[in-house]
Design a protein around this motif. Sequence first.
Motif, PDB file in Angstrom:
ATOM      1  N   GLU A   1       0.437  -1.052  -0.209  1.00  0.00           N
ATOM      2  CA  GLU A   1       0.138   0.003   0.393  1.00  0.00           C
ATOM      3  C   GLU A   1       0.740   1.098   0.062  1.00  0.00           C
ATOM      4  OE1 GLU A   1      -2.683   0.351   2.846  1.00  0.00           O
ATOM      5  OE2 GLU A   1      -4.505  -0.880   2.332  1.00  0.00           O
ATOM      6  N   ASN A   2       0.315   2.329  -0.261  1.00  0.00           N
ATOM      7  CA  ASN A   2       0.910   3.685  -0.317  1.00  0.00           C
ATOM      8  C   ASN A   2       1.596   3.782   0.909  1.00  0.00           C
ATOM      9  OD1 ASN A   2       1.160   3.481  -3.010  1.00  0.00           O
ATOM     10  ND2 ASN A   2      -0.834   4.766  -2.795  1.00  0.00           N
ATOM     11  N   SER A   3       2.333   4.625   0.788  1.00  0.00           N
ATOM     12  CA  SER A   3       3.472   5.328   2.122  1.00  0.00           C
ATOM     13  C   SER A   3       4.237   6.242   2.158  1.00  0.00           C
ATOM     14  CB  SER A   3       3.648   3.707   3.361  1.00  0.00           C
ATOM     15  OG  SER A   3       4.604   4.580   4.607  1.00  0.00           O
ATOM     16  N   THR A   4       4.657   7.408   2.730  1.00  0.00           N
ATOM     17  CA  THR A   4       5.576   8.069   2.632  1.00  0.00           C
ATOM     18  C   THR A   4       6.295   8.153   3.971  1.00  0.00           C
ATOM     19  OG1 THR A   4       4.429   9.999   1.342  1.00  0.00           O
ATOM     20  CG2 THR A   4       6.060  10.580   2.617  1.00  0.00           C
ATOM     21  N   ARG A   5       5.673   9.367   5.500  1.00  0.00           N
ATOM     22  CA  ARG A   5       6.451   8.957   6.302  1.00  0.00           C
ATOM     23  C   ARG A   5       7.082   7.334   7.006  1.00  0.00           C
ATOM     24  NH1 ARG A   5       2.759  12.438   5.459  1.00  0.00           N
ATOM     25  NH2 ARG A   5       1.339  10.935   4.654  1.00  0.00           N
ATOM     26  N   THR A   6       6.027   6.355   6.766  1.00  0.00           N
ATOM     27  CA  THR A   6       6.432   5.066   7.683  1.00  0.00           C
ATOM     28  C   THR A   6       7.719   4.285   6.377  1.00  0.00           C
ATOM     29  OG1 THR A   6       3.627   4.499   8.076  1.00  0.00           O
ATOM     30  CG2 THR A   6       5.189   2.784   8.661  1.00  0.00           C
ATOM     31  N   LYS A   7       7.298   4.273   5.206  1.00  0.00           N
ATOM     32  CA  LYS A   7       8.473   3.111   4.294  1.00  0.00           C
ATOM     33  C   LYS A   7       9.769   4.351   4.912  1.00  0.00           C
ATOM     34  CE  LYS A   7       8.757   1.565   0.165  1.00  0.00           C
ATOM     35  NZ  LYS A   7       9.241   2.680  -1.457  1.00  0.00           N
ATOM     36  N   MET A  11       6.413  -4.299   6.652  1.00  0.00           N
ATOM     37  CA  MET A  11       5.150  -5.168   5.551  1.00  0.00           C
ATOM     38  C   MET A  11       4.023  -4.539   6.245  1.00  0.00           C
ATOM     39  SD  MET A  11       3.340  -8.496   3.789  1.00  0.00           S
ATOM     40  CE  MET A  11       2.111  -8.471   5.092  1.00  0.00           C
ATOM     41  N   ARG A  12       3.722  -3.493   4.711  1.00  0.00           N
ATOM     42  CA  ARG A  12       2.589  -2.913   4.960  1.00  0.00           C
ATOM     43  C   ARG A  12       1.645  -3.121   3.545  1.00  0.00           C
ATOM     44  NH1 ARG A  12       1.032   3.388   4.732  1.00  0.00           N
ATOM     45  NH2 ARG A  12       1.716   3.188   6.903  1.00  0.00           N
ATOM     46  N   HIS A  13       0.430  -3.909   4.171  1.00  0.00           N
ATOM     47  CA  HIS A  13      -0.355  -5.161   3.358  1.00  0.00           C
ATOM     48  C   HIS A  13      -2.042  -4.101   3.291  1.00  0.00           C
ATOM     49  CE1 HIS A  13      -2.457  -8.398   1.356  1.00  0.00           C
ATOM     50  NE2 HIS A  13      -0.738  -8.343   0.688  1.00  0.00           N
ATOM     51  N   GLU A  54      -4.208  -2.415  12.142  1.00  0.00           N
ATOM     52  CA  GLU A  54      -3.514  -2.232  13.581  1.00  0.00           C
ATOM     53  C   GLU A  54      -2.086  -1.446  12.747  1.00  0.00           C
ATOM     54  OE1 GLU A  54      -1.880  -2.617  17.249  1.00  0.00           O
ATOM     55  OE2 GLU A  54      -3.041  -4.427  17.450  1.00  0.00           O
ATOM     56  N   HIS A  55      -1.718  -0.566  12.960  1.00  0.00           N
ATOM     57  CA  HIS A  55      -0.429   0.053  12.896  1.00  0.00           C
ATOM     58  C   HIS A  55       0.222   0.480  14.390  1.00  0.00           C
ATOM     59  CE1 HIS A  55       2.612   2.777  10.359  1.00  0.00           C
ATOM     60  NE2 HIS A  55       1.353   3.524  10.019  1.00  0.00           N
ATOM     61  N   PRO A  56       0.935  -0.503  14.697  1.00  0.00           N
ATOM     62  CA  PRO A  56       1.790  -0.588  15.867  1.00  0.00           C
ATOM     63  C   PRO A  56       2.834   0.882  16.418  1.00  0.00           C
ATOM     64  CG  PRO A  56       2.287  -2.158  14.470  1.00  0.00           C
ATOM     65  CD  PRO A  56       1.756  -1.419  13.588  1.00  0.00           C
ATOM     66  N   THR A  57       3.641   0.680  15.024  1.00  0.00           N
ATOM     67  CA  THR A  57       4.539   1.640  15.170  1.00  0.00           C
ATOM     68  C   THR A  57       4.058   2.912  15.844  1.00  0.00           C
ATOM     69  OG1 THR A  57       5.324   1.955  13.144  1.00  0.00           O
ATOM     70  CG2 THR A  57       6.628   0.765  14.406  1.00  0.00           C
ATOM     71  N   GLN A  58       2.825   3.779  14.601  1.00  0.00           N
ATOM     72  CA  GLN A  58       2.473   4.852  14.267  1.00  0.00           C
ATOM     73  C   GLN A  58       1.929   5.618  15.970  1.00  0.00           C
ATOM     74  OE1 GLN A  58       2.124   7.492  12.057  1.00  0.00           O
ATOM     75  NE2 GLN A  58       1.586   8.841  13.916  1.00  0.00           N
ATOM     76  N   ALA A  59       1.673   4.235  16.979  1.00  0.00           N
ATOM     77  CA  ALA A  59       1.226   4.258  17.893  1.00  0.00           C
ATOM     78  C   ALA A  59       1.686   4.734  18.780  1.00  0.00           C
ATOM     79  CB  ALA A  59       0.044   3.131  18.668  1.00  0.00           C
ATOM     80  N   HIS A 114      -1.618  14.618  14.672  1.00  0.00           N
ATOM     81  CA  HIS A 114      -2.350  14.337  13.044  1.00  0.00           C
ATOM     82  C   HIS A 114      -1.112  13.253  12.913  1.00  0.00           C
ATOM     83  CE1 HIS A 114      -4.351  13.585   9.566  1.00  0.00           C
ATOM     84  NE2 HIS A 114      -4.870  14.568   9.686  1.00  0.00           N
ATOM     85  N   PRO A 115      -1.880  11.725  12.263  1.00  0.00           N
ATOM     86  CA  PRO A 115      -1.169  10.915  11.445  1.00  0.00           C
ATOM     87  C   PRO A 115      -0.029  11.064  10.085  1.00  0.00           C
ATOM     88  CG  PRO A 115      -2.791   9.651  11.636  1.00  0.00           C
ATOM     89  CD  PRO A 115      -3.115  11.053  12.348  1.00  0.00           C
ATOM     90  N   GLY A 116      -1.060  12.321   9.929  1.00  0.00           N
ATOM     91  CA  GLY A 116      -0.911  12.384   7.820  1.00  0.00           C
ATOM     92  C   GLY A 116      -1.000  11.004   7.291  1.00  0.00           C
ATOM     93  N   PRO A 117      -1.287  10.940   6.159  1.00  0.00           N
ATOM     94  CA  PRO A 117      -1.630  12.524   4.993  1.00  0.00           C
ATOM     95  C   PRO A 117      -2.598  13.615   5.716  1.00  0.00           C
ATOM     96  CG  PRO A 117      -2.100  10.873   3.111  1.00  0.00           C
ATOM     97  CD  PRO A 117      -1.546   9.885   4.985  1.00  0.00           C
ATOM     98  N   ILE A 118      -2.272  14.566   5.556  1.00  0.00           N
ATOM     99  CA  ILE A 118      -3.214  15.604   6.249  1.00  0.00           C
ATOM    100  C   ILE A 118      -3.842  16.060   4.841  1.00  0.00           C
ATOM    101  CG2 ILE A 118      -3.396  17.975   7.352  1.00  0.00           C
ATOM    102  CD1 ILE A 118      -0.785  17.447   8.388  1.00  0.00           C
TER     103      ILE A 118
HETATM  104  N1   CP Z   1       0.948   7.360   9.099  1.00  0.00           N
HETATM  105  C1   CP Z   1       1.263   6.835   7.810  1.00  0.00           C
HETATM  106  O1   CP Z   1       1.248   5.748   8.232  1.00  0.00           O
HETATM  107  O2   CP Z   1       1.689   7.812   6.611  1.00  0.00           O
HETATM  108  P1   CP Z   1       2.315   6.896   5.883  1.00  0.00           P
HETATM  109  O3   CP Z   1       1.393   6.257   5.126  1.00  0.00           O
HETATM  110  O4   CP Z   1       2.729   8.323   4.934  1.00  0.00           O
HETATM  111  O5   CP Z   1       2.952   5.738   5.798  1.00  0.00           O
END
Ligand code: CP
Length: 311
Positions: A55-61, A108-110, A136-141, A263-267
């Motif tokens: 799945e798409n990601s900027t911050r996490t990846k 992994m993001r899925h 879940e998104h444990p590292t965000q929490a 805010h976890p983003g994206p805004i």
């Molecule tokens: N907060 C967060 O998971 O952002 P991304 O989807 O850009 O990784």
Amino acid sequence: MKELSVNHLLGIKYINKNDINLILETADQFKEVINRPIKKVPSLSDITIANIFFENSTRTKLSFELAQKRLSADVMSFSSAQSSVKKGETLIDTVNNILAMKVDMVVMRHSSPGAAHFLSQHVNASIVNAGDGAHEHPTQALLDSYTIREKLGEVAGKKIVIVGDILHSRVALSNIFALQMQGAEVKVCGPKTLIPKYINSLGVTYEPNLIKALEWCDVANMLRVQNERLDVSYFPNTREYTQQFGLTNEILNNLNKEIVVMHPGPINRGVEITSDVADGNHSVILDQVENGVAVRMAVIYLLASKIKNRL
Ligand code: CP
């Protein structure tokens, strides 16, 4: 040396309060490292990590990649759009082929809830969940808890409201588990159609009125409406959503207190939060992103220590 109770980070509900404390204390040490002129340590020069994002990601990846490089691990990153998954290869075949290259850990993001758990049962590597569907998104929490602790001294006893699309939010669920485990009180706020029916069973109360929720809380965590997961019949239109649940400077200025805005983003600027709030004095949004690197360094380091202890 203290160690995690788990070999994988699949979700906050699979770890305990000691694990959270250990990760946050370890992140304190790594935050010092990444604020030094030389931001790298040689700790994981014997570890290889694959980041696989379906799945798409900027911050996490990017922050996982940077965290791994700061720890001197060998890193390879993969987006499903450019991979042989597009030719029909299964998840397990894909990951086993990556592991054949002597990889120790997979981040992994899925899009499927439970994908990280499934993988952990079928392949021989340490698995980190970087977000699995609405689960879940444990590292965000963890980075959110780290940021609250940094700004308010501790998480215990704090009042947190999570505002928005709770139904489709893995960030909300992981935050609820992490915050409660640390002794915080959690409310959710948003359109009733975007609140899960089981929310009360989690020990969380629903407040439909944004102003009342903000008057109650120390921290407001504003979430994006996840249009990509949304059945339109669930939802008021965007204008109605913004009128009822959008956070503005006028609302913040009329409160009788100071609150922290996350805010976890994206805004979606102008929908759940205005630009002047996102970029204003109450906002810790970029602190969350900065802390994500230290927290992910801590997670990777602690899981890698367990791999090395098993060898
Ligand atoms: N907060 C967060 O998971 O952002 P991304 O989807 O850009 O990784």
